[in-house]
Design a protein around this motif. Structure first.
Motif, PDB file in Angstrom:
ATOM      1  N   MET B 192      38.791  40.578  38.770  1.00 15.87           N
ATOM      2  CA  MET B 192      38.970  39.158  38.452  1.00 15.87           C
ATOM      3  C   MET B 192      40.246  38.592  39.086  1.00 15.87           C
ATOM      4  SD  MET B 192      37.671  39.257  34.485  1.00 15.87           S
ATOM      5  CE  MET B 192      37.358  37.504  34.187  1.00 15.87           C
ATOM      6  N   SER B 193      41.222  39.472  39.357  1.00 16.94           N
ATOM      7  CA  SER B 193      42.447  38.964  39.980  1.00 16.94           C
ATOM      8  C   SER B 193      42.375  39.041  41.507  1.00 16.94           C
ATOM      9  CB  SER B 193      43.663  39.739  39.464  1.00 16.94           C
ATOM     10  OG  SER B 193      43.556  41.092  39.853  1.00 16.94           O
ATOM     11  N   ARG B 194      41.249  39.483  42.042  1.00 15.59           N
ATOM     12  CA  ARG B 194      41.105  39.505  43.509  1.00 15.59           C
ATOM     13  C   ARG B 194      40.350  38.291  44.050  1.00 15.59           C
ATOM     14  NH1 ARG B 194      39.645  44.262  46.850  1.00 15.59           N
ATOM     15  NH2 ARG B 194      40.637  42.878  48.361  1.00 15.59           N
ATOM     16  N   ILE B 195      40.001  37.351  43.160  1.00 16.46           N
ATOM     17  CA  ILE B 195      39.485  36.056  43.611  1.00 16.46           C
ATOM     18  C   ILE B 195      40.397  34.971  43.052  1.00 16.46           C
ATOM     19  CG2 ILE B 195      37.065  36.790  43.805  1.00 16.46           C
ATOM     20  CD1 ILE B 195      36.555  35.272  41.127  1.00 16.46           C
ATOM     21  N   LYS B 238      27.477  44.574  39.274  1.00 14.48           N
ATOM     22  CA  LYS B 238      26.564  44.103  40.316  1.00 14.48           C
ATOM     23  C   LYS B 238      27.181  44.286  41.705  1.00 14.48           C
ATOM     24  CE  LYS B 238      22.922  40.644  40.222  1.00 14.48           C
ATOM     25  NZ  LYS B 238      22.441  39.369  39.655  1.00 14.48           N
ATOM     26  N   VAL B 239      28.479  44.053  41.820  1.00 14.55           N
ATOM     27  CA  VAL B 239      29.171  44.282  43.096  1.00 14.55           C
ATOM     28  C   VAL B 239      29.019  45.744  43.522  1.00 14.55           C
ATOM     29  CG1 VAL B 239      31.476  44.511  44.145  1.00 14.55           C
ATOM     30  CG2 VAL B 239      30.840  42.389  42.980  1.00 14.55           C
ATOM     31  N   GLN B 240      29.189  46.637  42.568  1.00 16.81           N
ATOM     32  CA  GLN B 240      29.062  48.068  42.883  1.00 16.81           C
ATOM     33  C   GLN B 240      27.635  48.413  43.301  1.00 16.81           C
ATOM     34  OE1 GLN B 240      30.892  50.228  39.494  1.00 16.81           O
ATOM     35  NE2 GLN B 240      32.113  51.162  41.142  1.00 16.81           N
ATOM     36  N   ALA B 241      26.671  47.883  42.556  1.00 18.25           N
ATOM     37  CA  ALA B 241      25.270  48.180  42.852  1.00 18.25           C
ATOM     38  C   ALA B 241      24.870  47.696  44.243  1.00 18.25           C
ATOM     39  CB  ALA B 241      24.370  47.530  41.797  1.00 18.25           C
ATOM     40  N   HIS B 242      25.484  46.611  44.699  1.00 16.25           N
ATOM     41  CA  HIS B 242      25.131  46.033  45.998  1.00 16.25           C
ATOM     42  C   HIS B 242      26.133  46.383  47.093  1.00 16.25           C
ATOM     43  CE1 HIS B 242      22.647  43.522  43.369  1.00 16.25           C
ATOM     44  NE2 HIS B 242      21.921  43.239  44.416  1.00 16.25           N
ATOM     45  N   GLU B 243      27.108  47.245  46.803  1.00 18.05           N
ATOM     46  CA  GLU B 243      28.177  47.522  47.769  1.00 18.05           C
ATOM     47  C   GLU B 243      28.714  46.218  48.355  1.00 18.05           C
ATOM     48  OE1 GLU B 243      26.992  50.474  50.578  1.00 18.05           O
ATOM     49  OE2 GLU B 243      26.681  51.994  49.035  1.00 18.05           O
ATOM     50  N   ALA B 244      28.971  45.270  47.484  1.00 19.34           N
ATOM     51  CA  ALA B 244      29.416  43.940  47.907  1.00 19.34           C
ATOM     52  C   ALA B 244      30.937  43.826  47.811  1.00 19.34           C
ATOM     53  CB  ALA B 244      28.736  42.876  47.045  1.00 19.34           C
ATOM     54  N   GLY B 245      31.454  42.614  47.950  1.00 19.82           N
ATOM     55  CA  GLY B 245      32.891  42.404  47.943  1.00 19.82           C
ATOM     56  C   GLY B 245      33.295  41.275  47.013  1.00 19.82           C
ATOM     57  N   THR B 246      34.467  40.713  47.256  1.00 18.65           N
ATOM     58  CA  THR B 246      35.052  39.784  46.296  1.00 18.65           C
ATOM     59  C   THR B 246      34.337  38.430  46.241  1.00 18.65           C
ATOM     60  OG1 THR B 246      36.691  39.182  47.986  1.00 18.65           O
ATOM     61  CG2 THR B 246      37.348  40.829  46.358  1.00 18.65           C
ATOM     62  N   ALA B 247      33.794  37.979  47.370  1.00 21.29           N
ATOM     63  CA  ALA B 247      33.098  36.684  47.331  1.00 21.29           C
ATOM     64  C   ALA B 247      31.810  36.800  46.517  1.00 21.29           C
ATOM     65  CB  ALA B 247      32.802  36.172  48.743  1.00 21.29           C
ATOM     66  N   SER B 248      31.112  37.924  46.671  1.00 21.52           N
ATOM     67  CA  SER B 248      29.931  38.153  45.834  1.00 21.52           C
ATOM     68  C   SER B 248      30.334  38.246  44.368  1.00 21.52           C
ATOM     69  CB  SER B 248      29.226  39.446  46.247  1.00 21.52           C
ATOM     70  OG  SER B 248      28.638  39.298  47.508  1.00 21.52           O
ATOM     71  N   PHE B 249      31.495  38.852  44.110  1.00 19.99           N
ATOM     72  CA  PHE B 249      31.978  38.958  42.728  1.00 19.99           C
ATOM     73  C   PHE B 249      32.100  37.565  42.104  1.00 19.99           C
ATOM     74  CE2 PHE B 249      35.410  38.989  39.595  1.00 19.99           C
ATOM     75  CZ  PHE B 249      34.980  39.991  38.746  1.00 19.99           C
ATOM     76  N   ARG B 250      32.646  36.623  42.840  1.00 19.84           N
ATOM     77  CA  ARG B 250      32.782  35.253  42.347  1.00 19.84           C
ATOM     78  C   ARG B 250      31.406  34.671  41.994  1.00 19.84           C
ATOM     79  NH1 ARG B 250      34.230  29.889  44.838  1.00 19.84           N
ATOM     80  NH2 ARG B 250      33.546  30.687  46.858  1.00 19.84           N
TER      81      ARG B 250
ATOM     82  N   MET C 257      35.740  41.122  54.568  1.00 19.91           N
ATOM     83  CA  MET C 257      37.206  41.188  54.630  1.00 19.91           C
ATOM     84  C   MET C 257      37.761  41.978  53.445  1.00 19.91           C
ATOM     85  SD  MET C 257      39.939  40.478  56.298  1.00 19.91           S
ATOM     86  CE  MET C 257      39.733  39.153  57.488  1.00 19.91           C
ATOM     87  N   SER C 258      37.161  41.793  52.269  1.00 16.13           N
ATOM     88  CA  SER C 258      37.681  42.477  51.081  1.00 16.13           C
ATOM     89  C   SER C 258      37.422  43.986  51.121  1.00 16.13           C
ATOM     90  CB  SER C 258      37.084  41.865  49.806  1.00 16.13           C
ATOM     91  OG  SER C 258      35.734  42.265  49.628  1.00 16.13           O
ATOM     92  N   ARG C 259      36.526  44.416  52.001  1.00 22.42           N
ATOM     93  CA  ARG C 259      36.219  45.845  52.110  1.00 22.42           C
ATOM     94  C   ARG C 259      36.760  46.450  53.415  1.00 22.42           C
ATOM     95  NH1 ARG C 259      31.865  47.346  48.628  1.00 22.42           N
ATOM     96  NH2 ARG C 259      31.303  49.049  50.032  1.00 22.42           N
ATOM     97  N   MET C 260      37.456  45.658  54.194  1.00 25.06           N
ATOM     98  CA  MET C 260      37.942  46.113  55.505  1.00 25.06           C
ATOM     99  C   MET C 260      39.050  47.159  55.335  1.00 25.06           C
ATOM    100  SD  MET C 260      37.674  45.866  58.756  1.00 25.06           S
ATOM    101  CE  MET C 260      36.474  44.518  58.774  1.00 25.06           C
TER     102      MET C 260
END
Lengths: 274, 274, 274
Positions: B192-195, B238-250, C257-260
């Motif tokens: 939550m602090s990375r967005i 959900k981010v973990q399940a999709h190997e996603a990043g911070t924008a997806s987290f938002r 970028m967040s995973r780079m």
């Protein structure tokens, strides 16, 4: 029906100048790009005349108006008029405060709009500020539905005659009208009202379509309304498939616009002439 | 525990007036909608009194303050006070510049806040500007942890007594307190602090919950804190399940809020009374 | 090649002060966080000197400039100069209006920039405002391509010598140059120009990298350009895999970028020294 409108955009991408609110401005810029145009946001009074001069259309949105930007809107609007560029008005929240209502009245007096898009409540306020005849709107209700549709079509045509602008009243059922003809559009999905900016985005898509098709304002406006509605339908289908929520819906909505083509629109549009 | 808070929002969707920063304003509008409210952003001094009059709560966020908007904040805050509407303060960056600190002190003097939400550092600055007693905060550290939790709870209650506002100190562990009672909340996730905007969004959710529940400010604030924290937990999964990043987290964070219900919140909340 | 640049950011996360436009400000804040920095957006003239004093770099972006913010840009820039902090300029739309061009000329006169990033057209305008020698740019075309690359490299080095700033000309092929050396970068994807804010985001990533590496401005700038380009390539691959559109591309870009990490960047960078 809308094939020519979309072809023109592909062939001659319109540059769209917006003076708009800071809440949804990013979505507006992105949907202009997604629909094939290029956005310029510029609101300083010292540059708006030069900016509109290099653009194909001007969008004025009063969502977070203030004294500084209203002056810029009027200056830009007059210049756009003198250059023959389409000017689109989104009277966000007209009627909700005296400032908004008075600003809209002032804009209507100073600028000749090509298209005005709003919900029923905002368009009612437009009606109050655009002439002396107040009879037509006395009975209209707060949403367009199958029961009052005929009456609303008459109202929209009359308001177009009064203002000289194409009128787009959007909601569950949309009406796009000039003084002679109305198109009733039934695309869209209720989730469009669960994100901010759907209305603002629609207005900038109208700006893009009209910028590329300045001689087909009614058709261009209807194409934009139908197209964004269809994007909403497609976005909702994707939300359901992914068990997602409203933020994903926003992403899918703009995604759908960026993948839209003439064939898809013709296949999905729900447009009726009245 | 929070069932009534969420039911009220469903039954009577609150209209929330925000005077806020342009960095996270779009996220704030979208999360108000996602949690069941309706947002209005309006910051011109000539309309804020009329706007708050039709709304259920006012949120003041000084993230990108300037002279023009600070004057509007004070005017809107006073009007909200006179109408009995809850007023929520997010003192973004208080302590980081003299302008921010002085603005917060001025706001505290002119407006009676219902809830103040910030991180430890911002809340410390609030403490300095809200009375003559400075003893309590002398020893508090920069983050709430298990070691200093008791001490921080005492501090939060004392600050609530001084300011007359519910105090929400948010971080890894959250404290929501009035003068009599504190709720310690352990929902949330470090991502939550990375967005940008998690704090701002939380404050507008508090505004929505308090707008619908003006007589239950402590509980409504705690519900918002716990609920957004739980959304953060679900978004991270959900981010973990999709190997996603911070924008997806938002995106997933707001998605989770739009799908939240009473049962899910009761099942996932981690709230302790002190 | 860029390992040290990225390591420094991890070890000492830079605080980046931006005075920027309201169109892409949220994306800029999120990408600063995604690349390992922390963003502060503050544009009131009464606080910018204090804010830059606690930050590692200043980013000035004129995307939605107005009188109020231009004054703040100059004040912040001078203070940053006096403190030895890197100052990065994004001359959005320079050349498109007299106001933008004159503002850029004024900024160049009052502030010593560390890095200037723009497209060919904006950088040409910079050239006109940064000295009396105008010969070099007379022949440059509107886009960098394999044919004019040598000539553009000479131009970029000469402009760096004139301005004392690292020059980053971005487009299909990117050039990053100081007076002695140029790095030609071929990362990126055309879809980056189908969303708003790619350029603005790049400039804030440059600000983050330079803030953490103030003694390696050329390398830090090139790392940022290559890294965001690589993120664009990876985002596009994900868009194709999901049959998604431009809004998803934006999300995937920031996600990437967040995973780079250093290893991924070394493996994917396309950098050539000239």
């Amino acid at each position: 029906m809308f094939e020519k409108i979309l072809t023109t955009i592909s062939n001659q991408p319109p540059l769209v100048h917006s003076i708009t609110n800071y809440v949804t401005v990013n979505d507006c810029a992105n949907i202009v790009l997604a629909c094939g145009g290029a956005p310029i946001m510029a609101d300083d009074i010292n540059e708006v005349e030069e900016i509109i001069a290099i653009c194909n259309a001007l969008v004025i949105n009063i969502g977070t108006l203030n004294e500084r930007t209203v002056a810029a809107m009027i200056k830009a609007g007059k210049k756009a008029n003198s250059l023959g560029r389409p000017v689109i008005l989104d009277p966000v929240g007209a009627g909700a405060s005296t400032l908004r209502t008075n600003t809209v009245f002032k804009l209507l007096k100073e600028v000749q709009f090509s298209v005005i898009r709003g919900n029923v409540s905002e368009i009612k306020t437009i009606d109050q500020g655009s002439g002396t005849t107040k009879g037509v709107d006395a009975d209209i209700s707060d949403a367009v539905n199958e029961e009052n549709l005929d009456q609303m079509v008459v109202f929209a045509k009359a308001l177009s005659a009064k203002t000289g602008a194409v009128i787009a009243i959007t909601g569950a059922i949309d009406i796009v009208a000039d003084r002679h003809k109305a198109l009733v559009i039934r695309n869209g999905h209720p989730m469009m009202s669960r994100i901010t900016g759907t209305g603002c985005m629609l207005t900038t898509v109208i700006g893009s379509y009209c910028g590329a098709n300045p001689d087909e304002l009614l058709l261009a406006t209807a194409a934009a309304v139908s197209c964004l509605g269809l994007c909403g339908e497609r976005a909702f289908a994707k939300v359901q498939a992914h068990e997602a929520g409203t933020a994903s819906f926003r992403t899918y909505l703009i995604d759908a616009m960026s993948r839209m083509d003439s064939q898809t629109l013709e296949g999905g549009m729900k447009v009726e002439t009245r």
